[in-house]
Design a protein around this motif. Structure first.
Motif, mmCIF file in Angstrom:
data_model
loop_
_atom_site.group_PDB
_atom_site.id
_atom_site.type_symbol
_atom_site.label_atom_id
_atom_site.label_comp_id
_atom_site.label_asym_id
_atom_site.label_seq_id
_atom_site.Cartn_x
_atom_site.Cartn_y
_atom_site.Cartn_z
ATOM 1 N N GLY A 14 -4.954 17.455 -24.420
ATOM 2 C CA GLY A 14 -4.169 17.793 -23.308
ATOM 3 C C GLY A 14 -5.385 18.672 -22.198
ATOM 4 O O GLY A 14 -4.695 18.422 -21.201
ATOM 5 N N LYS A 15 -6.166 18.926 -22.515
ATOM 6 C CA LYS A 15 -7.429 19.576 -22.285
ATOM 7 C C LYS A 15 -9.069 18.581 -21.253
ATOM 8 O O LYS A 15 -9.753 19.192 -21.195
ATOM 9 C CB LYS A 15 -7.527 20.730 -23.276
ATOM 10 C CG LYS A 15 -6.826 21.443 -22.826
ATOM 11 C CD LYS A 15 -7.381 23.406 -23.738
ATOM 12 C CE LYS A 15 -6.192 23.829 -23.374
ATOM 13 N NZ LYS A 15 -6.092 25.438 -23.824
ATOM 14 N N GLU A 16 -8.750 17.683 -21.788
ATOM 15 C CA GLU A 16 -9.962 16.458 -21.751
ATOM 16 C C GLU A 16 -10.215 16.430 -20.238
ATOM 17 O O GLU A 16 -11.369 16.704 -19.747
ATOM 18 C CB GLU A 16 -9.784 15.219 -22.220
ATOM 19 C CG GLU A 16 -9.074 14.948 -23.288
ATOM 20 C CD GLU A 16 -7.541 14.819 -23.679
ATOM 21 O OE1 GLU A 16 -7.605 14.761 -25.534
ATOM 22 O OE2 GLU A 16 -7.365 15.452 -22.591
ATOM 23 N N ARG A 17 -9.840 16.471 -19.605
ATOM 24 C CA ARG A 17 -9.478 16.929 -17.867
ATOM 25 C C ARG A 17 -10.572 18.023 -17.171
ATOM 26 O O ARG A 17 -11.289 17.883 -16.993
ATOM 27 C CB ARG A 17 -9.024 16.528 -17.265
ATOM 28 C CG ARG A 17 -8.859 16.104 -15.945
ATOM 29 C CD ARG A 17 -8.989 15.430 -14.837
ATOM 30 N NE ARG A 17 -9.336 15.745 -13.217
ATOM 31 C CZ ARG A 17 -10.699 14.645 -12.419
ATOM 32 N NH1 ARG A 17 -11.068 14.255 -13.596
ATOM 33 N NH2 ARG A 17 -10.483 15.530 -11.414
ATOM 34 N N ALA A 18 -9.815 18.449 -18.172
ATOM 35 C CA ALA A 18 -10.270 20.372 -17.722
ATOM 36 C C ALA A 18 -12.145 20.504 -18.258
ATOM 37 O O ALA A 18 -12.554 20.955 -17.534
ATOM 38 C CB ALA A 18 -9.742 21.586 -17.993
ATOM 39 N N PHE A 19 -12.131 20.094 -19.583
ATOM 40 C CA PHE A 19 -13.397 19.964 -20.673
ATOM 41 C C PHE A 19 -14.340 19.685 -19.603
ATOM 42 O O PHE A 19 -15.308 19.342 -19.006
ATOM 43 C CB PHE A 19 -13.412 19.624 -21.314
ATOM 44 C CG PHE A 19 -14.523 19.422 -22.599
ATOM 45 C CD1 PHE A 19 -15.031 20.438 -22.974
ATOM 46 C CD2 PHE A 19 -15.298 18.110 -21.841
ATOM 47 C CE1 PHE A 19 -16.783 19.875 -23.795
ATOM 48 C CE2 PHE A 19 -16.460 17.865 -22.543
ATOM 49 C CZ PHE A 19 -17.326 18.854 -23.389
ATOM 50 N N GLU A 20 -14.028 18.309 -18.755
ATOM 51 C CA GLU A 20 -14.740 16.840 -18.503
ATOM 52 C C GLU A 20 -15.579 17.772 -16.551
ATOM 53 O O GLU A 20 -16.572 17.322 -16.722
ATOM 54 C CB GLU A 20 -13.854 16.041 -17.904
ATOM 55 C CG GLU A 20 -13.569 14.894 -19.221
ATOM 56 C CD GLU A 20 -13.109 13.324 -19.040
ATOM 57 O OE1 GLU A 20 -12.947 13.357 -18.219
ATOM 58 O OE2 GLU A 20 -12.840 12.969 -19.886
ATOM 59 N N VAL A 21 -14.064 18.512 -16.597
ATOM 60 C CA VAL A 21 -14.492 19.228 -14.457
ATOM 61 C C VAL A 21 -15.394 20.396 -15.099
ATOM 62 O O VAL A 21 -16.168 20.241 -14.152
ATOM 63 C CB VAL A 21 -13.416 19.726 -14.216
ATOM 64 C CG1 VAL A 21 -13.389 20.412 -13.419
ATOM 65 C CG2 VAL A 21 -12.335 18.290 -13.377
ATOM 66 N N VAL A 83 -12.857 23.657 -25.787
ATOM 67 C CA VAL A 83 -13.373 22.488 -26.749
ATOM 68 C C VAL A 83 -12.214 23.942 -28.154
ATOM 69 O O VAL A 83 -12.066 24.843 -28.418
ATOM 70 C CB VAL A 83 -14.803 23.210 -27.463
ATOM 71 C CG1 VAL A 83 -15.176 23.060 -28.300
ATOM 72 C CG2 VAL A 83 -14.986 22.267 -26.231
ATOM 73 N N ILE A 84 -12.148 22.712 -29.153
ATOM 74 C CA ILE A 84 -11.453 23.135 -30.786
ATOM 75 C C ILE A 84 -12.763 23.460 -31.842
ATOM 76 O O ILE A 84 -12.912 23.921 -32.597
ATOM 77 C CB ILE A 84 -10.115 22.259 -30.887
ATOM 78 C CG1 ILE A 84 -10.723 20.661 -30.995
ATOM 79 C CG2 ILE A 84 -9.379 22.935 -29.934
ATOM 80 C CD1 ILE A 84 -9.843 19.913 -31.635
ATOM 81 N N ASP A 85 -13.732 22.275 -31.105
ATOM 82 C CA ASP A 85 -14.716 22.761 -32.707
ATOM 83 C C ASP A 85 -16.747 21.844 -31.990
ATOM 84 O O ASP A 85 -16.042 20.779 -31.031
ATOM 85 C CB ASP A 85 -14.348 21.513 -33.584
ATOM 86 C CG ASP A 85 -15.430 21.608 -34.521
ATOM 87 O OD1 ASP A 85 -16.444 22.757 -34.641
ATOM 88 O OD2 ASP A 85 -15.344 20.335 -35.483
ATOM 89 N N TYR A 86 -17.256 23.004 -32.069
ATOM 90 C CA TYR A 86 -18.504 23.048 -31.393
ATOM 91 C C TYR A 86 -19.402 22.265 -31.747
ATOM 92 O O TYR A 86 -19.563 22.880 -33.632
ATOM 93 C CB TYR A 86 -19.228 24.104 -30.445
ATOM 94 C CG TYR A 86 -20.531 23.476 -30.179
ATOM 95 C CD1 TYR A 86 -20.541 23.179 -29.309
ATOM 96 C CD2 TYR A 86 -21.655 24.095 -30.360
ATOM 97 C CE1 TYR A 86 -21.749 22.388 -28.633
ATOM 98 C CE2 TYR A 86 -22.819 24.421 -30.425
ATOM 99 C CZ TYR A 86 -22.820 23.376 -29.542
ATOM 100 O OH TYR A 86 -24.611 23.532 -28.645
#
Length: 112
Positions: A14-21, A83-86
């Motif tokens: 659910g946080k993919e878009r926020a991460f990409e932006v 991010v949940i895991d770097y």
């Protein structure tokens, strides 16, 4: 000699878009303020994000990451929040460079 880095992250569902932006904003900032050559963001079949970033040299990258304050920018905070895991980074020394995409092929954050 240019240097490249690979980075990998697992992003919360659910946080993919926020991460990409946020990634795109931070990458543009590093390009504008630090002299990076830019980066690409990819996502594999398992949902892991990969970034390939190119720098003019290791010293330019080090100064940007360690001394410029760019990493304190809001975009990087938003990235970390998604991010949940770097999964780390790997430095690469380019040997043969055949990348030359036309500008029209560039994707916008969140495009599938």
């Amino acid at each position: 000699m240019t240097v490249a880095y690979l980075y990998r992250w697992r992003v919360a569902p659910g946080k993919e878009r926020a991460f990409e932006v946020a990634w795109a904003e931070g990458t543009r900032l590093m390009h504008e303020k630090c002299g990076s050559y830019g980066a690409r963001l990819h996502r594999d079949a398992d949902g892991v994000y990969w970034s390939y970033a190119l720098w003019p040299d290791e010293e330019t990258r080090r100064r940007c990451v360690e001394e410029s304050g760019v990493m304190n920018h809001e975009s990087f905070r938003r990235m970390r929040a998604a991010v949940i895991d770097y999964l780390g980074e790997t430095a690469l020394a380019p040997r043969v460079d055949l990348l030359a995409p036309p500008a029209r092929d560039r994707m916008k954050p969140g495009a599938d």
